[in-house]
Design an enzyme around this catalytic site. Structure first.
Site, PDB file in Angstrom:
ATOM      1  N   ARG A   3      21.496   1.427  19.700  1.00 40.71           N
ATOM      2  CA  ARG A   3      20.597   1.975  18.641  1.00 40.71           C
ATOM      3  C   ARG A   3      19.217   2.053  19.230  1.00 40.71           C
ATOM      4  O   ARG A   3      18.419   2.829  18.651  1.00 40.71           O
ATOM      5  CB  ARG A   3      20.793   1.056  17.329  1.00 40.71           C
ATOM      6  CG  ARG A   3      21.865   1.308  16.448  1.00 40.71           C
ATOM      7  CD  ARG A   3      21.439   2.577  15.388  1.00 40.71           C
ATOM      8  NE  ARG A   3      20.479   1.762  14.331  1.00 40.71           N
ATOM      9  CZ  ARG A   3      19.053   2.342  14.677  1.00 40.71           C
ATOM     10  NH1 ARG A   3      18.954   3.286  15.544  1.00 40.71           N
ATOM     11  NH2 ARG A   3      18.224   1.901  13.848  1.00 40.71           N
TER      12      ARG A   3
ATOM     13  N   TYR B 125      18.061   4.184  -6.051  1.00 42.60           N
ATOM     14  CA  TYR B 125      16.893   4.394  -4.315  1.00 42.60           C
ATOM     15  C   TYR B 125      16.153   5.556  -4.591  1.00 42.60           C
ATOM     16  O   TYR B 125      15.147   5.819  -4.098  1.00 42.60           O
ATOM     17  CB  TYR B 125      18.065   4.590  -3.395  1.00 42.60           C
ATOM     18  CG  TYR B 125      18.333   3.468  -2.690  1.00 42.60           C
ATOM     19  CD1 TYR B 125      17.509   2.337  -1.985  1.00 42.60           C
ATOM     20  CD2 TYR B 125      19.666   2.996  -2.758  1.00 42.60           C
ATOM     21  CE1 TYR B 125      17.922   1.515  -1.340  1.00 42.60           C
ATOM     22  CE2 TYR B 125      20.348   1.744  -2.029  1.00 42.60           C
ATOM     23  CZ  TYR B 125      19.070   1.039  -1.269  1.00 42.60           C
ATOM     24  OH  TYR B 125      19.823  -0.065  -0.579  1.00 42.60           O
TER      25      TYR B 125
ATOM     26  N   ARG C 288      23.784  -4.881  13.135  1.00 40.45           N
ATOM     27  CA  ARG C 288      22.822  -5.435  14.201  1.00 40.45           C
ATOM     28  C   ARG C 288      23.121  -6.786  14.615  1.00 40.45           C
ATOM     29  O   ARG C 288      22.381  -7.311  15.624  1.00 40.45           O
ATOM     30  CB  ARG C 288      21.439  -5.309  13.545  1.00 40.45           C
ATOM     31  CG  ARG C 288      20.854  -4.192  13.239  1.00 40.45           C
ATOM     32  CD  ARG C 288      19.568  -4.190  12.296  1.00 40.45           C
ATOM     33  NE  ARG C 288      19.750  -4.662  11.064  1.00 40.45           N
ATOM     34  CZ  ARG C 288      19.006  -4.843  10.094  1.00 40.45           C
ATOM     35  NH1 ARG C 288      17.727  -4.637  10.495  1.00 40.45           N
ATOM     36  NH2 ARG C 288      19.181  -5.211   9.001  1.00 40.45           N
TER      37      ARG C 288
ATOM     38  N   ARG D 267      29.502  -4.159   6.904  1.00 38.57           N
ATOM     39  CA  ARG D 267      28.607  -4.167   8.131  1.00 38.57           C
ATOM     40  C   ARG D 267      29.118  -4.588   9.304  1.00 38.57           C
ATOM     41  O   ARG D 267      28.331  -5.317   9.925  1.00 38.57           O
ATOM     42  CB  ARG D 267      27.358  -4.872   7.379  1.00 38.57           C
ATOM     43  CG  ARG D 267      26.585  -4.140   6.259  1.00 38.57           C
ATOM     44  CD  ARG D 267      25.060  -4.180   6.598  1.00 38.57           C
ATOM     45  NE  ARG D 267      24.298  -3.762   5.372  1.00 38.57           N
ATOM     46  CZ  ARG D 267      23.919  -4.271   4.336  1.00 38.57           C
ATOM     47  NH1 ARG D 267      23.532  -5.780   4.644  1.00 38.57           N
ATOM     48  NH2 ARG D 267      23.502  -3.795   3.460  1.00 38.57           N
TER      49      ARG D 267
ATOM     50  N   ASP E 105      25.570   5.966   6.553  1.00 39.04           N
ATOM     51  CA  ASP E 105      24.583   5.019   5.368  1.00 39.04           C
ATOM     52  C   ASP E 105      24.861   5.894   3.988  1.00 39.04           C
ATOM     53  O   ASP E 105      25.234   7.122   3.934  1.00 39.04           O
ATOM     54  CB  ASP E 105      23.238   5.201   5.869  1.00 39.04           C
ATOM     55  CG  ASP E 105      22.108   4.422   5.128  1.00 39.04           C
ATOM     56  OD1 ASP E 105      21.826   4.871   3.934  1.00 39.04           O
ATOM     57  OD2 ASP E 105      22.106   3.157   5.298  1.00 39.04           O
TER      58      ASP E 105
END
Length: 367
Positions: free
Chosen positions: A50, A164, A41, A37, A86
């Site tokens: 973004r 998921y 963010r 990552r 992703d």
């Protein structure tokens, strides 16, 4: 005309191959480092890029993926880049709808509930048609990196993606997905096989597009015990490594190093060491010496600083890194965190981590 996985030639010459050499077990002057990552963010420039876009729309824009992949490299002397994407693009390629819900994370509008729901999935996936945008992002980024560092491609592993698709999002217990393993073992294997086949083509396509290493994320391994892992995760992890390598050979593509990261799966380290991957990634819950003892000398280790260590003062980060390097040894080793960076982390502390790895590993190698 060009075959499905033809390779765009003319990429810039690689200037820093430390990461690739460590992955292959060759000697390095310093220990290479990158962060899961790292495009994320915690960077103000990431949030700015973004801001105007839906998350998955960003994933589908090669130009934005390229920009987000390069951002951390402008700040830190990292030894590898990992393409911004992703793991849930694979279920999307199978025809499932996934949306990013603010404050909740990725959410499937119609998760798999019954075995019959498997019939709704695409049984044959043309990865170039469905995931070509990732390949374009990789090719564009590989050129834009100008040979600075290698580019890593990745995918989620079958069990993690299956969990998921059934849970419909994150879960603390994975009880719905695990209930399939107990109640519907045959259907579970059908789904895992379908996922593995798509992942194999997807990873080969990433190498054709310019990825120089591949990481498989079995992020939900910790929800399985040794038996379930042995039955429903490991066979597919092994098969993916083997099939990707034989397809790369067939297509005359580079045999890139592959990394398996199965979070919280210490019970399976010996098996993972023999699963066909050059590198085994570790989370922060295992002692480096124990991991090395179980995995042996022929596989490179990657990891495993607790991401929360980056909340510590910078001097303390340096001490923790030094200890980690002394425990792993500086060779056959790639420094990383034991999981991804968190959004509220201070970029300067990420810089301190990267610099400490370089400084301490050079010092240890000299003496």
């Amino acid at each position: 005309t060009c075959s499905l996985f033809c390779s765009p030639k003319g990429f810039p010459k690689l200037k820093n191959d430390t990461f690739l050499r460590a992955a292959r077990g060759e000697e390095t002057e310093h220990t290479p480092v990158w962060c899961m990552r790292q495009a994320g963010r915690y960077l103000p420039e990431f949030r700015e890029t973004r801001a105007s876009q839906d998350f998955f729309a960003t994933c589908r824009s090669p130009k934005l993926c390229c920009e987000l992949t390069l951002q951390p490299l402008r700040r830190f002397p990292l030894d590898a880049a990992i393409i911004f994407s992703d793991i849930l693009v694979v279920p999307q390629a199978l025809g499932m709808e996934v949306v990013m819900v603010p404050g909740k994370g990725p959410t499937f509008t119609e998760p798999l509930k019954e075995v019959e729901d498997l019939l709704k999935l695409r049984q044959k996936v043309d990865v170039t048609a469905e995931l070509g945008y990732v390949f374009q992002a990789i090719t564009l980024t590989r050129h834009s990196l100008e040979g600075k560092v290698p580019l890593i491609g990745f995918s989620g592993a079958p069990w993690t993606l299956m969990s998921y698709m059934i849970e419909g999002g994150g879960s603390t217990t994975m009880a719905k997905a695990k209930s399939w393993l107990y109640r519907h073992p045959e259907a579970s294997h059908r789904l895992l096989r379908l996922l593995a086949d798509v992942i194999i083509d997807y990873l080969v396509g990433q190498v054709a597009a310019g990825a120089q290493a591949l990481q498989l994320f079995e992020s939900h391994a910790g929800h399985l015990g040794p038996e379930l892992f042995q039955d429903f995760a490991l066979p597919y992890i092994r098969d993916i490594a083997q099939a990707v390598k034989s397809k790369l050979k067939e297509e005359a593509l580079p045999l890139v190093p592959m990394i398996i990261f199965a979070k919280d799966a210490h019970y399976a380290l010996r098996d993972l060491a023999h699963a066909g991957y050059e590198v085994v990634g570790l989370d922060w819950t295992i002692r480096p010496q124990e991991a090395r003892a179980q995995i042996g000398k022929d596989v490179t280790l990657q990891g495993n600083l607790d991401p929360c260590a980056l909340y510590a003062p910078k001097e303390k980060i340096g001490e923790l890194v030094k200890k980690m390097l002394e425990s792993f040894g500086t060779q056959r080793y790639i420094a990383n965190l034991g999981h991804g960076l968190y959004p509220d982390m201070n970029p300067e502390h990420v810089g301190a981590f990267v610099e400490a790895v370089h400084a301490h590993s050079r010092h240890i190698n000299k003496h």
